[in-house]
Scaffold this active site. Sequence first.
Site, mmCIF file in Angstrom:
data_model
loop_
_atom_site.group_PDB
_atom_site.id
_atom_site.type_symbol
_atom_site.label_atom_id
_atom_site.label_comp_id
_atom_site.label_asym_id
_atom_site.label_seq_id
_atom_site.Cartn_x
_atom_site.Cartn_y
_atom_site.Cartn_z
ATOM 1 N N GLU A 1 0.814 -1.229 0.000
ATOM 2 C CA GLU A 1 0.000 0.000 0.000
ATOM 3 C C GLU A 1 0.842 1.271 0.000
ATOM 4 O O GLU A 1 0.676 2.149 0.843
ATOM 5 C CB GLU A 1 -0.992 -0.041 1.168
ATOM 6 C CG GLU A 1 -1.901 -1.259 1.067
ATOM 7 C CD GLU A 1 -2.898 -1.412 2.230
ATOM 8 O OE1 GLU A 1 -2.901 -0.562 3.130
ATOM 9 O OE2 GLU A 1 -3.667 -2.384 2.198
ATOM 10 N N ASN B 1 2.357 -4.820 -3.291
ATOM 11 C CA ASN B 1 0.945 -5.185 -3.173
ATOM 12 C C ASN B 1 0.129 -3.923 -2.882
ATOM 13 O O ASN B 1 0.571 -3.042 -2.142
ATOM 14 C CB ASN B 1 0.834 -6.167 -1.995
ATOM 15 C CG ASN B 1 -0.508 -6.822 -1.826
ATOM 16 O OD1 ASN B 1 -1.047 -7.383 -2.783
ATOM 17 N ND2 ASN B 1 -1.053 -6.788 -0.620
ATOM 18 N N HIS C 1 -10.120 -6.143 -3.019
ATOM 19 C CA HIS C 1 -11.260 -6.018 -2.099
ATOM 20 C C HIS C 1 -12.363 -5.313 -2.888
ATOM 21 O O HIS C 1 -12.400 -4.084 -2.966
ATOM 22 C CB HIS C 1 -10.857 -5.237 -0.853
ATOM 23 C CG HIS C 1 -9.821 -5.943 -0.047
ATOM 24 N ND1 HIS C 1 -10.091 -7.121 0.629
ATOM 25 C CD2 HIS C 1 -8.504 -5.690 0.158
ATOM 26 C CE1 HIS C 1 -8.988 -7.542 1.230
ATOM 27 N NE2 HIS C 1 -8.010 -6.695 0.953
ATOM 28 N N ASP D 1 -11.958 -10.492 -1.951
ATOM 29 C CA ASP D 1 -13.298 -10.653 -1.373
ATOM 30 C C ASP D 1 -14.203 -9.691 -2.125
ATOM 31 O O ASP D 1 -13.742 -8.699 -2.671
ATOM 32 C CB ASP D 1 -13.344 -10.453 0.156
ATOM 33 C CG ASP D 1 -12.643 -9.208 0.677
ATOM 34 O OD1 ASP D 1 -12.631 -8.173 -0.026
ATOM 35 O OD2 ASP D 1 -12.107 -9.257 1.804
ATOM 36 N N GLU E 1 -5.847 -10.746 -2.263
ATOM 37 C CA GLU E 1 -6.736 -10.609 -1.093
ATOM 38 C C GLU E 1 -8.196 -10.547 -1.527
ATOM 39 O O GLU E 1 -8.974 -9.711 -1.041
ATOM 40 C CB GLU E 1 -6.379 -9.339 -0.301
ATOM 41 C CG GLU E 1 -4.923 -9.270 0.121
ATOM 42 C CD GLU E 1 -4.577 -8.038 0.971
ATOM 43 O OE1 GLU E 1 -5.494 -7.350 1.457
ATOM 44 O OE2 GLU E 1 -3.374 -7.784 1.137
HETATM 45 O O1 9MR Z 1 -7.856 -8.784 7.463
HETATM 46 C C1 9MR Z 1 -6.984 -7.983 8.237
HETATM 47 C C2 9MR Z 1 -7.664 -7.573 9.526
HETATM 48 O O2 9MR Z 1 -7.861 -8.711 10.363
HETATM 49 C C3 9MR Z 1 -6.837 -6.532 10.250
HETATM 50 O O3 9MR Z 1 -7.551 -6.052 11.370
HETATM 51 C C4 9MR Z 1 -6.534 -5.394 9.292
HETATM 52 C C5 9MR Z 1 -5.719 -4.319 9.970
HETATM 53 O O4 9MR Z 1 -5.304 -3.335 9.068
HETATM 54 O O5 9MR Z 1 -5.845 -5.894 8.169
HETATM 55 C C6 9MR Z 1 -6.625 -6.768 7.428
HETATM 56 O O6 9MR Z 1 -5.947 -7.165 6.249
HETATM 57 C C7 9MR Z 1 -5.610 -6.127 5.354
HETATM 58 C C8 9MR Z 1 -4.335 -6.539 4.673
HETATM 59 O O7 9MR Z 1 -3.340 -6.802 5.606
HETATM 60 C C9 9MR Z 1 -3.879 -5.477 3.695
HETATM 61 N N1 9MR Z 1 -4.905 -5.119 2.763
HETATM 62 C C10 9MR Z 1 -6.213 -4.805 3.340
HETATM 63 C C11 9MR Z 1 -6.659 -5.934 4.257
HETATM 64 C C12 9MR Z 1 -8.066 -5.650 4.785
HETATM 65 O O8 9MR Z 1 -8.070 -4.506 5.579
#
Ligand code: 9MR
Length: 463
Positions: free
Chosen positions: A161, A202, A238, A268, A266
């Site tokens: 990011e 990513n 996402h 969904d 990732e």
């Molecule tokens: O799914 C993850 C969630 O359990 C955490 O609380 C969150 C914290 O930022 O991160 C989520 O995963 C993220 C991933 O690491 C990076 N891309 C976005 C994902 C969804 O927020």
Amino acid sequence: MKTTTRRRTAGFLAPLLALALALAAGAPAHAEDPPLRDLADQHGLRMGVAVSAHLLDNARYAEIAAEQYNSVTHENELKWESVQPQRGQFNWSGADRLVDFAQANGQDVYGHTLVWHSQLPSWVADGGFGPAELEGVMEDHISTVVGRYAGEISHWDVVNEAFNEDGTFRDSVFQRTLGQDYIATSLEMAHEADPEARLFINDYNVEGINAKSDGLYRLVTSLLDRGVPLHGVGLQSHLIVGQVPASMQANIQRFADLGLEVVVTELDIRTTTPASQQQLQAQAADYTRVFQACMAVDGCGGVTVWGVGDANSWIPDVFPGQGDALPYDHQYAPKPSYWAMHEVLGGDGGPGPGPGPGDGDCAVTYTVSNAWNQGAVIDVTVRNTGSAAVDGWTLAWTQPAGQTITSSWNATVTQTGGAVTAEGVSWNRVLQPGGSATFGLQITHQGQTAGPAAFELNGAACD
Ligand code: 9MR
């Protein structure tokens, strides 16, 4: 560089562990169908899933993760705040648990993530380090984490990011202190720690061709020109039902044309909750679109879905009222999107939904059979007033404010905020035409026992 070692699972034990796990978890969910991972293997594709190590205590969760996927990603346990919460104090328990699980089940591990502005402990984010010291901190972290799992984690999201929506570089302690070169530096450090690992950048909202993915494209082109060790880009994906970018395949293609591997890292696809049958069908079509975009391009390495089932997804916490975004539902039953993946990978697409009930094909009575100051017992009867049998029913409604369901019988009931679903159990799951099922609830309330305004049977409105 700090060296830490891992006790590896002896190779000969892996099949035994996998067998023990499968036996402990009970029979496979759909033994007659090849699991997704077998279908994906035939295409040489990654079919991955994000896993939370502590949820592996849930046998059904672990069973799905092991049986259906050929790759796992740590949902949180490899992030900086988990691995090195204090300077020099490394915690490997969660990360190791999932790597061991993957090895026991013959799965690849996709590493997520090393350098990210989020889930970054304050000792780094607010450490006030100058450029040289911050580089030292990064070097220590990257070399320790990547070095520990060298040979065990094949791919790394080295930088996560890094971009704003307009394609400029996102502000972070790394960007502020070191400029955009922190990205090349991180990749070089990771490469040194494990020269075999495939190194990725990513991001989200870079699935289609847009200002942000253009920024990413400019960056990776210049990194490749400079000979920086970069092997791929991760498109988080996402997504929202109905909004898979039309340019996704073209976007994957342009990165692949640079010689990079592209992975959907990732996936969904969220909707408003509880999702109706129509939304679940539209979601399944969107899962198909994403796979088609990947499978049409030689350099696309595959897809990872961001969670095992809707019960564990990050989405409702961040986007209240949205979710139901994954291939398995809240009870870990496969959804239409599961069967869409199955079919696009060459499977038979499963039993299919069949013609579900239409609006008005059901009637519900909701009767308070007993109430006291802060509690009540309720009988709910759902009747099939349509002309076709309903094989497997889920009744959905919104529980009035202040009412919390504390127990239930003759149905599997789940309440998330106000949203409730009740699913038929083995002996009442089929509703013949004219037939009904009755189940019970006990609730707590704050003086109001009035029932819900509306019900949906498998997504169709009831009278
Ligand atoms: O799914 C993850 C969630 O359990 C955490 O609380 C969150 C914290 O930022 O991160 C989520 O995963 C993220 C991933 O690491 C990076 N891309 C976005 C994902 C969804 O927020």
